[in-house]
Design a protein around this motif. Sequence first.
Motif, PDB file in Angstrom:
ATOM      1  N   SER A   6       0.855  -1.185   0.000  1.00 42.50           N
ATOM      2  CA  SER A   6       0.000   0.000   0.000  1.00 42.50           C
ATOM      3  C   SER A   6       0.891   1.235   0.000  1.00 42.50           C
ATOM      4  N   ARG A   7       0.765   2.059  -1.034  1.00 41.96           N
ATOM      5  CA  ARG A   7       1.615   3.249  -1.144  1.00 41.96           C
ATOM      6  C   ARG A   7       1.350   4.231  -0.010  1.00 41.96           C
ATOM      7  N   ALA A   8       0.078   4.437   0.339  1.00 39.84           N
ATOM      8  CA  ALA A   8      -0.254   5.376   1.412  1.00 39.84           C
ATOM      9  C   ALA A   8       0.287   4.882   2.751  1.00 39.84           C
ATOM     10  N   ASP A   9       0.108   3.605   3.030  1.00 39.43           N
ATOM     11  CA  ASP A   9       0.602   3.039   4.281  1.00 39.43           C
ATOM     12  C   ASP A   9       2.131   3.043   4.317  1.00 39.43           C
ATOM     13  N   LEU A  10       2.742   2.770   3.166  1.00 38.74           N
ATOM     14  CA  LEU A  10       4.199   2.811   3.075  1.00 38.74           C
ATOM     15  C   LEU A  10       4.699   4.225   3.344  1.00 38.74           C
ATOM     16  N   GLY A  11       4.042   5.208   2.768  1.00 40.66           N
ATOM     17  CA  GLY A  11       4.416   6.606   3.012  1.00 40.66           C
ATOM     18  C   GLY A  11       4.288   6.975   4.482  1.00 40.66           C
ATOM     19  N   ALA A  12       3.205   6.537   5.113  1.00 43.62           N
ATOM     20  CA  ALA A  12       3.009   6.823   6.538  1.00 43.62           C
ATOM     21  C   ALA A  12       4.100   6.162   7.375  1.00 43.62           C
ATOM     22  N   GLY A  13       4.414   4.905   7.080  1.00 43.38           N
ATOM     23  CA  GLY A  13       5.446   4.196   7.828  1.00 43.38           C
ATOM     24  C   GLY A  13       6.814   4.839   7.666  1.00 43.38           C
ATOM     25  N   LEU A  14       7.154   5.206   6.437  1.00 42.63           N
ATOM     26  CA  LEU A  14       8.444   5.850   6.194  1.00 42.63           C
ATOM     27  C   LEU A  14       8.508   7.226   6.849  1.00 42.63           C
ATOM     28  N   VAL A  57       9.280   1.483  11.529  1.00 43.34           N
ATOM     29  CA  VAL A  57       9.749   0.242  10.883  1.00 43.34           C
ATOM     30  C   VAL A  57       8.613  -0.781  10.822  1.00 43.34           C
ATOM     31  N   LEU A  58       7.881  -0.934  11.933  1.00 48.39           N
ATOM     32  CA  LEU A  58       6.774  -1.897  11.952  1.00 48.39           C
ATOM     33  C   LEU A  58       5.661  -1.499  10.973  1.00 48.39           C
ATOM     34  N   LEU A  59       5.351  -0.219  10.900  1.00 47.48           N
ATOM     35  CA  LEU A  59       4.338   0.246   9.944  1.00 47.48           C
ATOM     36  C   LEU A  59       4.801   0.022   8.504  1.00 47.48           C
ATOM     37  N   THR A  60       6.081   0.260   8.248  1.00 42.83           N
ATOM     38  CA  THR A  60       6.616   0.051   6.896  1.00 42.83           C
ATOM     39  C   THR A  60       6.571  -1.427   6.520  1.00 42.83           C
ATOM     40  N   LEU A  61       6.945  -2.295   7.447  1.00 45.43           N
ATOM     41  CA  LEU A  61       6.874  -3.736   7.180  1.00 45.43           C
ATOM     42  C   LEU A  61       5.427  -4.169   6.921  1.00 45.43           C
ATOM     43  N   SER A  62       4.502  -3.634   7.711  1.00 45.29           N
ATOM     44  CA  SER A  62       3.089  -3.958   7.507  1.00 45.29           C
ATOM     45  C   SER A  62       2.612  -3.470   6.140  1.00 45.29           C
ATOM     46  N   ALA A  63       3.081  -2.299   5.732  1.00 44.80           N
ATOM     47  CA  ALA A  63       2.696  -1.765   4.418  1.00 44.80           C
ATOM     48  C   ALA A  63       3.208  -2.666   3.301  1.00 44.80           C
TER      49      ALA A  63
END
Length: 169
Positions: A6-14, A57-63
């Motif tokens: 998910s691009r949005a979730d990846l952006g939030a995690g990063l 890091v956890l949010l990025t992995l989840s994304a």
Amino acid sequence: MRQEPSRADLGAGLFVAGLGALALWQAAVIPVSPLYAQVGPKVIPFLVAGGLLLLGVLLTLSAWRGGWSHHIEEVQEAGPPNLRALGLMGAGLLANLALIGPLGFSIAASAQFVLVAAAFGSRRLLRDILIALPLCLGTWFLFVQALGVNIGAGVLEEAVLHLLGQEVP
């Protein structure tokens, strides 16, 4: 089958990971007096920075595994982002940064308040100014008088202190 990230979730995690890295860097440059033995002024900032970094890091992995936001009902129903509102909020941050040095905390924070209120749909500029100025000036006095922390005296603060017969700290 592997899910598309998910691009949005990846952006939030990063973004959260970037905030954690920035906080870690800033915590590392906090000056420490040699009077502190083990626990000094860096402990809590390092804990917060570490927590932000771990969460990012956890949010990025989840994304990368497909994300988390597609399960949230509000996200499914949401329309496109309101670029005007985002722009006004960004302008509020920039106004605060630009004005706090030359004009002081109260005027800078009031400008930010008015711009963020407009981002949330307020169309009453005069009302927003009349709320923001006393609120921000009161906050400044609370920090200076009660906490002893000067957060940026400017023209408004100096004028009020002059009327009260006090000097600028």
